[in-house]
Design an enzyme around this catalytic site. Structure first.
Site, PDB file in Angstrom:
ATOM      1  N   ASP A 105      20.199  52.145  56.501  1.00 19.23           N
ATOM      2  CA  ASP A 105      21.463  52.299  55.767  1.00 19.23           C
ATOM      3  C   ASP A 105      21.388  51.526  54.450  1.00 19.23           C
ATOM      4  O   ASP A 105      20.617  50.574  54.318  1.00 19.23           O
ATOM      5  CB  ASP A 105      22.627  51.740  56.599  1.00 19.23           C
ATOM      6  CG  ASP A 105      22.845  52.512  57.881  1.00 19.23           C
ATOM      7  OD1 ASP A 105      22.390  53.672  57.959  1.00 19.23           O
ATOM      8  OD2 ASP A 105      23.454  51.953  58.804  1.00 19.23           O
TER       9      ASP A 105
HETATM   10  N1  URA Z   1      20.909  51.273  62.864  1.00 17.54           N
HETATM   11  C1  URA Z   1      21.934  51.196  61.974  1.00 17.54           C
HETATM   12  O1  URA Z   1      23.093  51.185  62.354  1.00 17.54           O
HETATM   13  N2  URA Z   1      21.621  51.139  60.670  1.00 17.54           N
HETATM   14  C2  URA Z   1      20.348  51.105  60.193  1.00 17.54           C
HETATM   15  O2  URA Z   1      20.144  51.017  58.983  1.00 17.54           O
HETATM   16  C3  URA Z   1      19.311  51.173  61.129  1.00 17.54           C
HETATM   17  C4  URA Z   1      19.617  51.256  62.466  1.00 17.54           C
END
Ligand code: URA
Length: 234
Positions: A105
């Site tokens: 993310d």
């Molecule tokens: N899980 C999440 O919630 N975000 C990420 O970036 C990776 C795994």
């Protein structure tokens, strides 16, 4: 001059997986310097030997593999109209085909592999392969005791199936390492949300055998070592 196994050379060039390539060789479809070859064990000089597959010259791909410590604020994409991309952090002008292996993310930090090797990316991301990914997580409230069992048994986060078994290691009442085998959208955040905690900080620290180098600050990257690459490829 560097020598390389013929089957690896052919697999790296993208004509097939290692086992497909071995079959092609056995079937007499490959020639080196004009002579048909029947064993993939044979070593070749990749710079000077001419390798033919079904009569066509096969050039080995020029693959690169970078370990990036992704900083928050960057999107895991090759281009974006709004935010800076992880690829913009890589100062490599000779390879225009780089991409991130999977996604973190925008607000997540940590280990991201950047490469132009599509086959490796496919293998690492394949849901069937269940490559472990470990995250350091901080949350806004005390992680309840039930979290261990809930994560280990698999939980409903609104997908068709329960999550695969995940391993929780508590570091403090509000921080933990969580190892998951999948990469569903916002998976870690959704898993913690499901037990009543909101993630306030998330960092990936390991993917398969590849561990984030603690000498790399956010935004920095380096090439994988030969040993790291070897464990990833095999
Ligand atoms: N899980 C999440 O919630 N975000 C990420 O970036 C990776 C795994």
């Amino acid at each position: 001059m560097a020598q390389i196994r013929l089957d690896k050379y052919l697999a790296d060039s993208g004509i097939g997986t290692r086992s497909q390539v071995k079959q092609y060789i056995r079937k007499g479809m490959v020639a080196v310097n004009g002579t048909t070859v029947t064993s993939g064990d044979q070593k070749i000089h990749s710079e000077s030997d001419i390798v033919l597959f079904q009569g066509k010259v096969i050039a080995r791909e020029d693959y690169v593999y970078y370990m990036l410590h992704k900083p928050a604020g960057y999107v895991s994409a090759t281009s974006d109209n709004i935010s800076p991309t992880v690829i913009s952090l890589i100062q490599d002008t000779t390879h225009s085909d780089l991409f991130p292996v999977g996604r973190l993310d925008k607000d997540t930090e940590g280990l991201l592999l950047i490469t132009n090797d599509g086959e490796l990316a496919h293998r690492l991301l394949s849901p069937k392969k269940h490559v472990d990914k470990t995250y350091y997580v901080e949350v806004d409230s005390v992680i309840p005791e039930i979290a261990y069992e809930t994560f280990a048994n698999g939980m409903d986060i609104g997908e068709d199936k329960l999550t695969l078994p995940a391993k929780l290691e508590l570091l403090s009442p509000q921080s933990a390492h969580l190892t998951i085998q999948e990469g569903k959208f916002h998976q870690v955040k959704r898993m913690f949300h499901g037990i009543g905690c909101e993630v306030t900080y998330l960092k990936r620290i390991q993917m398969g055998n590849l561990v984030l180098d603690s000498d790399l600050p956010p935004g920095a990257y380096r090439s994988l070592t030969a040993q790291e690459l070897d464990t990833l490829l095999h």
